[in-house]
Design a protein around this motif. Structure first.
Motif, mmCIF file in Angstrom:
data_model
loop_
_atom_site.group_PDB
_atom_site.id
_atom_site.type_symbol
_atom_site.label_atom_id
_atom_site.label_comp_id
_atom_site.label_asym_id
_atom_site.label_seq_id
_atom_site.Cartn_x
_atom_site.Cartn_y
_atom_site.Cartn_z
ATOM 1 N N PRO A 192 70.539 53.268 -9.534
ATOM 2 C CA PRO A 192 69.595 53.257 -8.960
ATOM 3 C C PRO A 192 68.991 54.950 -8.736
ATOM 4 O O PRO A 192 69.797 55.809 -8.814
ATOM 5 C CB PRO A 192 69.671 53.053 -7.657
ATOM 6 C CG PRO A 192 71.039 52.250 -7.746
ATOM 7 C CD PRO A 192 71.756 52.730 -8.716
ATOM 8 N N ASP A 193 67.751 55.110 -8.529
ATOM 9 C CA ASP A 193 67.262 56.556 -8.563
ATOM 10 C C ASP A 193 66.813 56.535 -7.028
ATOM 11 O O ASP A 193 65.979 57.580 -6.770
ATOM 12 C CB ASP A 193 66.178 56.883 -9.452
ATOM 13 C CG ASP A 193 65.133 55.893 -9.529
ATOM 14 O OD1 ASP A 193 64.916 55.209 -8.672
ATOM 15 O OD2 ASP A 193 64.252 56.434 -10.253
ATOM 16 N N GLU A 194 67.137 55.617 -6.074
ATOM 17 C CA GLU A 194 66.777 55.898 -4.593
ATOM 18 C C GLU A 194 67.967 55.681 -3.808
ATOM 19 O O GLU A 194 69.106 54.893 -4.449
ATOM 20 C CB GLU A 194 66.044 54.793 -4.268
ATOM 21 C CG GLU A 194 64.499 54.745 -5.005
ATOM 22 C CD GLU A 194 63.643 53.645 -4.644
ATOM 23 O OE1 GLU A 194 62.650 53.614 -3.916
ATOM 24 O OE2 GLU A 194 63.765 52.594 -5.404
ATOM 25 N N ASP A 195 68.153 56.471 -2.788
ATOM 26 C CA ASP A 195 69.261 56.004 -1.920
ATOM 27 C C ASP A 195 69.302 54.733 -1.180
ATOM 28 O O ASP A 195 68.374 54.164 -0.889
ATOM 29 C CB ASP A 195 69.595 56.959 -0.764
ATOM 30 C CG ASP A 195 69.974 58.362 -1.437
ATOM 31 O OD1 ASP A 195 70.734 58.488 -2.308
ATOM 32 O OD2 ASP A 195 69.464 59.715 -0.835
ATOM 33 N N SER B 132 73.026 50.424 -3.386
ATOM 34 C CA SER B 132 72.844 51.652 -4.199
ATOM 35 C C SER B 132 73.365 52.996 -3.872
ATOM 36 O O SER B 132 72.873 53.896 -3.667
ATOM 37 C CB SER B 132 71.082 51.855 -3.464
ATOM 38 O OG SER B 132 70.477 50.654 -3.956
ATOM 39 N N LYS C 135 60.716 44.440 -8.857
ATOM 40 C CA LYS C 135 60.508 45.517 -9.928
ATOM 41 C C LYS C 135 60.843 45.021 -11.416
ATOM 42 O O LYS C 135 60.486 45.651 -12.282
ATOM 43 C CB LYS C 135 61.849 46.495 -9.783
ATOM 44 C CG LYS C 135 61.829 47.431 -8.404
ATOM 45 C CD LYS C 135 63.169 48.402 -8.284
ATOM 46 C CE LYS C 135 62.556 49.205 -7.081
ATOM 47 N NZ LYS C 135 63.728 50.212 -6.794
ATOM 48 N N CYS D 69 66.547 49.116 -12.230
ATOM 49 C CA CYS D 69 66.947 49.423 -10.613
ATOM 50 C C CYS D 69 66.635 50.948 -10.473
ATOM 51 O O CYS D 69 67.052 51.892 -10.060
ATOM 52 C CB CYS D 69 68.466 49.312 -10.635
ATOM 53 S SG CYS D 69 69.280 50.259 -12.028
ATOM 54 N N LYS D 70 65.216 51.079 -10.625
ATOM 55 C CA LYS D 70 64.599 52.551 -10.674
ATOM 56 C C LYS D 70 63.234 52.338 -9.452
ATOM 57 O O LYS D 70 63.052 51.295 -9.298
ATOM 58 C CB LYS D 70 64.032 52.860 -11.873
ATOM 59 C CG LYS D 70 65.139 53.126 -13.004
ATOM 60 C CD LYS D 70 65.989 53.889 -12.901
ATOM 61 C CE LYS D 70 67.217 54.032 -13.708
ATOM 62 N NZ LYS D 70 68.441 54.833 -13.609
ATOM 63 N N ARG D 71 62.719 53.571 -9.279
ATOM 64 C CA ARG D 71 61.523 53.487 -8.273
ATOM 65 C C ARG D 71 60.594 52.768 -9.178
ATOM 66 O O ARG D 71 60.333 52.904 -10.201
ATOM 67 C CB ARG D 71 61.242 54.918 -8.094
ATOM 68 C CG ARG D 71 62.297 55.785 -7.276
ATOM 69 C CD ARG D 71 61.664 57.264 -6.743
ATOM 70 N NE ARG D 71 60.679 57.789 -7.793
ATOM 71 C CZ ARG D 71 61.287 58.633 -8.396
ATOM 72 N NH1 ARG D 71 62.420 58.799 -8.671
ATOM 73 N NH2 ARG D 71 60.139 59.228 -9.300
ATOM 74 N N VAL D 72 59.663 52.271 -8.026
ATOM 75 C CA VAL D 72 58.536 51.643 -8.418
ATOM 76 C C VAL D 72 57.403 52.397 -9.515
ATOM 77 O O VAL D 72 57.112 51.960 -10.502
ATOM 78 C CB VAL D 72 57.601 50.939 -7.613
ATOM 79 C CG1 VAL D 72 56.378 50.472 -7.939
ATOM 80 C CG2 VAL D 72 58.478 49.742 -7.124
ATOM 81 N N ASP D 73 57.266 53.484 -9.182
ATOM 82 C CA ASP D 73 56.537 54.597 -9.856
ATOM 83 C C ASP D 73 57.109 54.898 -11.308
ATOM 84 O O ASP D 73 56.308 54.990 -12.093
ATOM 85 C CB ASP D 73 56.081 55.875 -9.118
ATOM 86 C CG ASP D 73 57.537 56.813 -8.843
ATOM 87 O OD1 ASP D 73 58.295 56.075 -8.089
ATOM 88 O OD2 ASP D 73 57.325 57.810 -9.449
ATOM 89 N N VAL D 74 58.390 55.197 -11.173
ATOM 90 C CA VAL D 74 59.124 55.206 -12.671
ATOM 91 C C VAL D 74 58.760 54.072 -13.398
ATOM 92 O O VAL D 74 58.552 54.068 -14.518
ATOM 93 C CB VAL D 74 60.493 55.609 -12.248
ATOM 94 C CG1 VAL D 74 61.162 55.558 -13.636
ATOM 95 C CG2 VAL D 74 60.655 56.971 -11.381
#
Length: 399
Positions: free
Chosen positions: A49-52, A248, A307, A382-387
């Motif tokens: 993931p790119d979120e904590d 995460s 996602k 498993c990344k941010r929605v904007d990504v």
């Protein structure tokens, strides 16, 4: 004379990492990550993931560090985490786990899997049955243990195993049936008929079952069913999971394995010579995570499912045939109609062509089954929605 000891040479060769001249072959994962760094492409290849994770868990780790939990923890794991794992298995699945003798904490699920395989293999005639495609460490661990790998293919569109082929693969030489459910990389969740047949075959051939359930709280359409809950499975099953995917926190490497005390003792005997112990201040934080309310766990699954929908829509708009996952981090898509019948070659051009990085499913299979997945590509959701939205836009406008 080779400078690489025999066991390690065997492991590297079994995992496809050693060339005939003895040199180490870079993995497709390293190659694609390097391509992302070189081109600025969005990296949907690696599954992190790119979120904590949840603030309560992160705060508990900070508090543990500040309060001095920075030295070796007990070899089995700190008592509070062992209790939290036991409580978790009872709360979600009705499993009774003795925290004092039937569970140990490991350096992630990968160590739990490796220690279990090393502990339970008796000799070179033993076989380990896995479902293919498979997580790449499985072949390495089996090779290191000196056993033989037998595979059962999972084929699109549903990635469920053919039960006749499964029955043919499991014999009296089978020591372990290794089950990854929800499945990486396909996103499949095995149906009840498959799980029941695994237990039947294990009983018929006196085999053990080792499960990799790291995506247990990321099943999208129905609650996860641990195979240990099925009738007759408990006495012969080691259940493995970890905190990384659920919270995460993939870099923390806090995993666990539970099962019958005699099997756990065998695993602990090996584990103590691998990492010995790990993550002292992270263990109490994971205990906090395992005791979070139900809304956290259901929310994590629903957020990841959303996602996948964003990613899947972008893939479909680009011309991929998308296999919607039932759980886990990854969406698999077929690039054959887009000239991607060679998925590895396709993925090598994707960063420059679309500004997105992905992994070919051929990275997860033996040579025998490469044709089965030759046009299939894995994307991490498993990344941010904007990504994901930007990746979907790039894909949809690049083909």
């Amino acid at each position: 004379m080779s400078v690489i000891p025999g066991a390690w040479r065997r492991t590297a060769a079994g995992a496809g990492l050693l060339a005939s001249d003895g040199t180490v072959v870079p993995t497709i994962f390293a190659e694609m990550s390097a391509a992302a760094a070189r081109t600025g492409a969005i990296n949907l290849g690696q599954g992190f993931p790119d979120e904590d994770g949840p603030a309560e868990v992160l705060d508990a780790a900070r508090s543990a560090i500040a309060s001095g939990a920075n030295q070796y923890p007990p070899g089995r794991g700190i008592p509070d985490l062992l209790s939290a794992i036991s409580e978790h298995q009872k709360r979600f699945y009705g499993l009774e786990v003795d925290p004092g003798s039937e569970v140990i904490v490991t350096a992630g699920a990968t160590e739990a899997l490796t220690a279990s395989i090393l502990a339970l293999i008796d000799g070179p005639d033993d076989e380990v049955v896995v479902f293919e495609p498979y997580y790449d460490s499985y072949a390495a661990a089996v090779a290191l243990a000196g056993a033989k790998l037998r595979t059962v293919p999972l084929r699109a569109p549903d990635f469920q195993p053919d039960l006749e082929r499964l029955a043919a693969a499991v014999t009296d030489r089978t020591r372990i049936i290794l089950v990854n459910d929800p499945h990486n990389p396909t996103g499949a969740v095995f149906d009840r008929e498959v799980l029941t047949e695994i237990v039947r075959l294990a009983d018929a051939h006196d085999a053990l079952i080792v499960t990799d359930e790291v995506y247990e709280h990321l099943a999208f359409h129905a609650p996860h069913t641990p195979i240990a809950t099925l009738p007759g499975a408990g006495p012969r099953t080691l259940t493995i999971s970890s905190a990384g995917k659920t919270f995460s926190t993939t870099g923390w490497k806090i995993g666990w394995v539970h099962g019958p005390a005699a099997l756990i003792t065998a695993v602990l005997t090996v584990k103590q010579y691998l990492t010995y112990v790990n993550g002292s201040p992270l263990q109490p934080a994971v205990a906090v995570g395992l005791r979070l309310g139900d809304e956290y766990f259901t929310g994590a699954a629903s957020a990841l499912a959303a996602k996948h929908e964003i990613l899947g829509a972008g893939l479909a708009a680009a011309g991929f045939s998308v296999f919607a996952p039932q759980g886990g981090y990854f969406t698999v898509a077929d690039a054959t109609a887009m000239g991607g019948s060679d998925a590895a070659a396709f993925c090598r051009t994707l960063p420059e062509r679309a500004g997105v990085v992905a992994i070919p499913l051929t990275a997860f299979v033996s040579d025998e089954h490469r044709e089965d997945v030759s046009g299939l590509v894995r994307f991490a959701a498993c990344k941010r929605v904007d990504v994901l939205e930007e990746a979907a836009r790039r894909l949809a406008t690049s083909f």
